[in-house]
Write an enzyme that holds these catalytic residues in place. Structure first.
Site, PDB file in Angstrom:
ATOM      1  N   TYR A  16      -9.765   2.026   1.719  1.00 27.09           N
ATOM      2  CA  TYR A  16      -8.684   2.796   1.935  1.00 27.09           C
ATOM      3  C   TYR A  16      -8.393   3.746   1.117  1.00 27.09           C
ATOM      4  O   TYR A  16      -8.076   4.848   1.101  1.00 27.09           O
ATOM      5  CB  TYR A  16      -7.093   1.912   1.906  1.00 27.09           C
ATOM      6  N   VAL A  67       0.773  -1.154   0.053  1.00 21.33           N
ATOM      7  CA  VAL A  67       0.111  -0.081  -0.002  1.00 21.33           C
ATOM      8  C   VAL A  67       0.931   1.357   0.048  1.00 21.33           C
ATOM      9  O   VAL A  67       0.630   2.208  -0.637  1.00 21.33           O
ATOM     10  CB  VAL A  67      -1.124   0.141   1.100  1.00 21.33           C
ATOM     11  N   GLN A  84       2.338   1.988  -3.378  1.00 22.80           N
ATOM     12  CA  GLN A  84       1.478   2.490  -4.465  1.00 22.80           C
ATOM     13  C   GLN A  84       1.097   3.908  -4.142  1.00 22.80           C
ATOM     14  O   GLN A  84       0.963   4.795  -5.220  1.00 22.80           O
ATOM     15  CB  GLN A  84       0.232   1.599  -4.320  1.00 22.80           C
ATOM     16  N   GLU A  85       1.135   4.072  -2.812  1.00 23.71           N
ATOM     17  CA  GLU A  85       0.801   5.677  -2.381  1.00 23.71           C
ATOM     18  C   GLU A  85       2.049   6.379  -2.607  1.00 23.71           C
ATOM     19  O   GLU A  85       1.564   7.784  -3.013  1.00 23.71           O
ATOM     20  CB  GLU A  85       0.302   5.642  -0.960  1.00 23.71           C
ATOM     21  N   SER A  86       3.033   6.257  -2.519  1.00 19.35           N
ATOM     22  CA  SER A  86       4.045   7.035  -2.262  1.00 19.35           C
ATOM     23  C   SER A  86       5.585   6.490  -2.811  1.00 19.35           C
ATOM     24  O   SER A  86       6.533   7.315  -2.833  1.00 19.35           O
ATOM     25  CB  SER A  86       4.314   7.499  -0.660  1.00 19.35           C
TER      26      SER A  86
END
Length: 290
Positions: free
Chosen positions: A221, A147, A150-152
Site C-alpha cells: 500500500y 491505515v 497513519q495516512e491522514s
C-alpha cells in the site's frame, strides 16, 4: 456463552498474555506462535479443575475475537489460569489486554494521546463508513481505519507534497483504478482505499503467517506492489517463504533515488507498516468490551 473448565491463575495468565502479544507485535512466525501457545496450554492443564464450570458474560465483540487469534488466545489464557473459580466481567480482561498492548506499542506517549483524542472525535464521524466499507471488501475495519489514521489522521482534506490526497491518501492512478473520482470525498476515499487493500491482499503471495501477510499488504500500500515484489525477488530463498522480518531488513539496507540523507524510502515503508500495526492493535483493544 463461553464455558471454560479451568481454574484461574493470574500470574500464569499475565505471563502468557505478555509473551503472546509481544510475539505477535514483532511478527513472530506462525510455528513460533504455535509453540508458545502449546507452552501456555501446558501451564493451563497443570491447574485444571475438572469440576469447575465458569460461565463468562456474553461477548459482544465475538466477531473481533474470532478474527484475531492472538487476542482470543490471550483472552482464554486470562480465563484459564486462577486458583479459585470466579465470574469476572469481560471488561476486566479487556482492560488487561489494552494495558499490555499500550505497553508494547512503539508509539510515543504524545502519539498515543493524540490517537486517543482523535479516536473519540474524528473517528466517530466516519466509524460506520469504515465498518461498512470493510464489510464490503471483507476486511477488518480496524485495519482499514488504522491505515487511514497513519495516512491522514482521519482528515478527509489531507494533502501531501507528492500530490496524494484525502482520507486514504490515494495517488491519482490508484484512485482511478478503484473508481474514485473525488479523492477529497471521505466516503469515496474510504471505499477506494478498502478496495485497494483488498486487491493487494489477493496479490500478496509472501509471508509465513497471517501477521506477515498483513505486513506485506501494508508495505505494498505504501511502496507499491511492483516495488515489493522486486524487493522480495532480491532476497535469497523461495519468495513464498520470505518473512516480513527479512523484507524489513532488506528495505532498511536498500538505497533508492527517493532517499534523503537522514531517511531512506525503505525505512519509510517499514515505519508505515509498524505504525499502522500499532494503531490497529490499539483499535482492537478499544473495541474489546462486555
Amino acid at each position: 456463552d463461553i464455558f471454560i473448565k479451568y481454574k484461574l491463575n493470574k500470574d500464569h495468565a499475565t505471563i502468557c498474555a505478555e509473551a503472546l502479544i509481544n510475539a505477535e507485535l514483532v511478527g513472530a512466525p506462525s510455528h513460533g506462535l504455535s509453540r508458545l501457545k502449546m507452552y501456555c496450554d501446558r501451564i493451563s492443564k497443570k491447574v485444571i479443575n475438572p469440576k469447575a464450570k465458569i460461565k463468562i458474560k456474553k461477548i459482544q465483540t465475538v466477531k473481533f475475537l474470532s478474527k484475531n487469534a492472538v487476542i482470543l488466545f490471550v483472552f482464554i489464557s486470562l480465563m484459564s489460569c486462577s486458583k479459585d473459580p470466579v465470574v469476572t466481567p469481560v471488561s476486566v480482561y479487556c482492560s488487561v489486554i489494552s494495558e499490555k498492548l499500550l505497553a508494547f506499542s512503539r508509539l510515543s506517549n504524545f502519539e498515543k494521546q493524540k490517537f486517543q483524542e482523535l479516536s473519540d472525535t474524528r473517528l466517530q464521524k466516519y466509524k460506520n463508513d469504515f465498518i461498512e466499507a470493510a464489510e464490503t471488501f471483507d476486511l477488518e475495519w480496524e485495519l482499514l481505519a488504522a491505515v487511514a489514521f497513519q495516512e491522514s489522521q482521519w482528515n478527509p482534506k489531507a494533502r501531501s507534497a507528492t500530490q496524494v490526497k484525502g482520507m486514504m491518501m490515494l495517488t491519482l492512478p490508484t484512485a482511478a483504478s478503484v473508481g474514485v473520482t473525488n479523492r477529497l470525498d471521505p466516503i469515496q476515499s474510504i471505499y477506494g482505499g478498502a478496495q485497494y487493500l483488498s486487491e493487494l491482499r489477493q496479490m500478496v503471495e509472501h509471508g509465513t503467517s497471517s501477521g506477515d501477510k498483513t505486513a506485506f499488504v501494508l508495505a505494498a500500500y505504501n511502496l507499491g506492489m511492483t516495488n515489493v515484489k522486486n524487493a522480495v525477488d532480491q532476497i535469497n530463498g523461495n519468495p513464498s517463504k520470505v518473512t516480513w522480518l527479512e523484507l524489513e531488513e532488506h528495505l532498511i539496507q536498500s538505497k533508492s533515488s527517493m532517499d534523503t540523507e537522514s531517511y531512506s524510502r525503505g525505512q519509510q515503508t517499514v515505519d508505515f507498516v509498524e505504525r499502522v500495526r500499532d494503531y490497529y492493535y490499539l483499535l482492537l483493544s478499544q473495541n474489546c468490551s462486555d
